[in-house]
Design an enzyme around this catalytic site. Sequence first.
Site, PDB file in Angstrom:
ATOM      1  N   GLU A 199      18.591  24.832  18.390  1.00  0.00           N
ATOM      2  CA  GLU A 199      18.075  25.477  17.191  1.00  0.00           C
ATOM      3  C   GLU A 199      17.159  26.636  17.580  1.00  0.00           C
ATOM      4  O   GLU A 199      16.387  26.549  18.534  1.00  0.00           O
ATOM      5  CB  GLU A 199      17.277  24.469  16.334  1.00  0.00           C
ATOM      6  CG  GLU A 199      18.140  23.442  15.647  1.00  0.00           C
ATOM      7  CD  GLU A 199      18.939  24.008  14.470  1.00  0.00           C
ATOM      8  OE1 GLU A 199      18.678  25.154  14.070  1.00  0.00           O
ATOM      9  OE2 GLU A 199      19.822  23.299  13.984  1.00  0.00           O
ATOM     10  N   CYS A 200      17.219  27.713  16.800  1.00  0.00           N
ATOM     11  CA  CYS A 200      16.325  28.851  17.049  1.00  0.00           C
ATOM     12  C   CYS A 200      15.012  28.671  16.298  1.00  0.00           C
ATOM     13  O   CYS A 200      14.036  29.359  16.584  1.00  0.00           O
ATOM     14  CB  CYS A 200      16.988  30.149  16.601  1.00  0.00           C
ATOM     15  SG  CYS A 200      17.239  30.275  14.810  1.00  0.00           S
ATOM     16  N   GLY A 201      14.996  27.781  15.324  1.00  0.00           N
ATOM     17  CA  GLY A 201      13.778  27.533  14.570  1.00  0.00           C
ATOM     18  C   GLY A 201      13.844  27.957  13.108  1.00  0.00           C
ATOM     19  O   GLY A 201      13.091  27.451  12.280  1.00  0.00           O
TER      20      GLY A 201
END
Length: 206
Positions: A199-201
Amino acid sequence: MASPLDVINTELGNEPDALIRWALEQGKRPICTTNFRPFEAVILHMVTRHMPSIPIVWMDNGYNTEATYRFADELVKRLDLNLVSYLPRRTRAHREAVEGPMPGIEDPRHEAFTQEVKLEPFERALSEMAPDVWFTALRAEDTPERALMAPVSRNADGLLKVSPLLHWSAKDMYNYLLDHDLPDNFDYFDPTKVDEKRECGLHLQH
């Protein structure tokens, strides 16, 4: 007692078209985000069939593959998309001239890089467009974090987040592309994730 969203998730969570119709009735400023990765034509085709003019928001990080840019242009023309692009405040050339090539995910600078090229442009999009409904192409099988998400949720700011395809498999997506003669993109790279299961956030914050 189940909440209203729990009821919707139970009743419409596996019915993408019905869920999209319901969600479009819940607000006046819907958006659909895209990154033009594999299978993105599915959500774009589904949503624009119900609302052709819906803004399609793309956080163009400047690091996409040539194939992804060509795919984006093809889909914009094919589906007559109302594309709204948000770019980092610095160009890739400017950033790399000052700080060098993209940092790897183990590099302590990677968090700031992600903030600059993806998260800040998305925050700017939310601020400027003030959507009340947000369609995404998230799928549970993408990452462990997404497997825990619900098709419909509401964040602390009241934004209704809708993932009509959350429970679809890759096979479901592929069959939809075939059924509707839609193109796909097989050469995609996200510099903020690198690993497709990471996940990139963005979706964890919203």
